[in-house]
Design a protein around this motif. Sequence first.
Motif, short mmCIF file in Angstrom:
data_model
loop_
_atom_site.label_atom_id
_atom_site.label_comp_id
_atom_site.label_asym_id
_atom_site.label_seq_id
_atom_site.Cartn_x
_atom_site.Cartn_y
_atom_site.Cartn_z
N ALA A 21 23.70 -28.21 36.57
CA ALA A 21 22.30 -27.93 36.28
C ALA A 21 22.13 -26.48 35.84
O ALA A 21 22.96 -25.63 36.12
N LEU A 24 18.44 -22.07 38.69
CA LEU A 24 17.22 -22.48 39.38
C LEU A 24 16.24 -21.30 39.44
O LEU A 24 16.06 -20.68 40.49
N TYR A 224 20.54 -32.11 45.73
CA TYR A 224 20.60 -31.53 44.40
C TYR A 224 22.01 -31.63 43.81
O TYR A 224 22.17 -31.92 42.63
N GLY A 281 15.64 -32.35 41.01
CA GLY A 281 15.76 -31.89 39.63
C GLY A 281 14.48 -31.97 38.83
O GLY A 281 14.50 -31.83 37.60
N ASN A 284 13.64 -28.45 37.04
CA ASN A 284 14.68 -27.77 36.27
C ASN A 284 14.18 -27.26 34.92
O ASN A 284 14.78 -26.38 34.31
N GLN A 287 12.29 -22.59 33.12
CA GLN A 287 13.35 -21.65 32.75
C GLN A 287 12.75 -20.33 32.29
O GLN A 287 13.10 -19.80 31.24
N ARG A 411 28.26 -24.91 37.97
CA ARG A 411 27.06 -24.71 38.79
C ARG A 411 26.96 -23.27 39.27
O ARG A 411 25.89 -22.67 39.23
N TYR A 415 24.04 -20.63 38.19
CA TYR A 415 23.10 -20.05 39.16
C TYR A 415 23.24 -18.55 39.25
O TYR A 415 22.25 -17.83 39.42
#
Length: 436
Positions: A21, A24, A224, A281, A284, A287, A411, A415
């Motif tokens: 993903a 966050l 998640y 999610g 998400n 941004q 990931r 992050y």
Amino acid sequence: MRFASRGDLDGGLVAGQKPAAPRLYVLDGLRIVAALMVVFFHYVALRGGWGQDPEHIFPNLWKFAQYGWTGVEIFFLISGFVICMSTWGRSLGDFFISRVSRVYPAYWVAILLTASVVTLWPQVRQINGGFDGVLTNLTMLQSGLGVWDVDGVYWTLFIELKFYVMFAVVVATGVTYRKCVLFCVLWTVVALASVQADIKLLDQWAMPLYQPYFVAGIAFYLMYRYRPNALLWGITAMSLLLAEHHITRRVADNTTHNIPAWPARVIVFVAFVLMALIACGKLNRIQWRWLSTAGALTYPLYLLHQYIGMTVIYGLRDRVPRHVLVIGLVVVMLGAAWLMHKLVERPLGTKLRKVLRSSMEEVRQHSPRRAAPASPGALQGVPQGAPQGASAVPEQHAGREEVREGAVAQRLRAYETGTYEQPAGDRVAVGRPDGA
């Protein structure tokens, strides 16, 4: 010396993983909102530097500000999520380096600044324990030693440290889905037992008032990382019910007035709902890169705002209109937090991280691991000519390992790509109210 192996997945759960993903940013946004809630509480709901009951100074704002302390619950909830995420696939040494380099540099500078301000202008607060107390506060262990905090909000840092110590047991053995679930269940059981056992040491470590938030945060991250299921929903639902049960006591601890508890219950419920949306999610798409910068201000804002801010309020309360004073002070504190982040957190944190990594490598070099004797079964299926002790890995499992390591790396990169290393969110907290 490697303190932990990479956190393998139990039972081939890699098939349940979701694609990597994006960063966050919504967590950064939620953290800065919680921080401002706490600041709002300290500047509007407490006597602080006003010298009189703020209910009469801010008759309308006070009704909302008196529940701003719930920001600490939100931070503990975020902390469980972020710590579980940031430790996945890392060793205990890496975890130690990350936490120390993230938490201590700004904290040390903030203690010196706060102690200087309170010493020069002691009208609002005084340093209990004198110079010795300040030195003890530099360890961040003062709460465990019965020493007063230099600033009233620092007590929550000791709660965070205890969470780190307990979760370090999971990190030391390799973080996995199964171990995280077991950790959540065991901690919940121990916290319930501590309420009835009336054992001070057990209560201090089980932390029944705050345990539900850390546990729920861990469960939300498992949702998640993989996907929601009945077990994880059950853990979060149980944590929510326990958190709501303890709200009455938290309200009593944070006010000297007889106020209803239901607004605090609603805030906690909304926080759980937002974390559930993040875990599934649903957020998400948010941004907004500026949220990363806003989130970076959270920790230094927490460290600086209370006693220094109260002292400023005392000095200007008769010269500046009260609403202008509060708004202007918040802006000034955000600016000070930005300077703290740029001039202290980033450079000193980087240097401390390098020094600790060098020290840890030296520990590992002088602590060779013993090679475990290979069992006869482990040698079955080893290709002819392979080195002795090598175990055969079925082709399908090797593929899973590659997918798993790639997903974890993506990931962590997604992050941690930003203006700073993602902290454990939680650290913004609320000080004890006057007279508590």
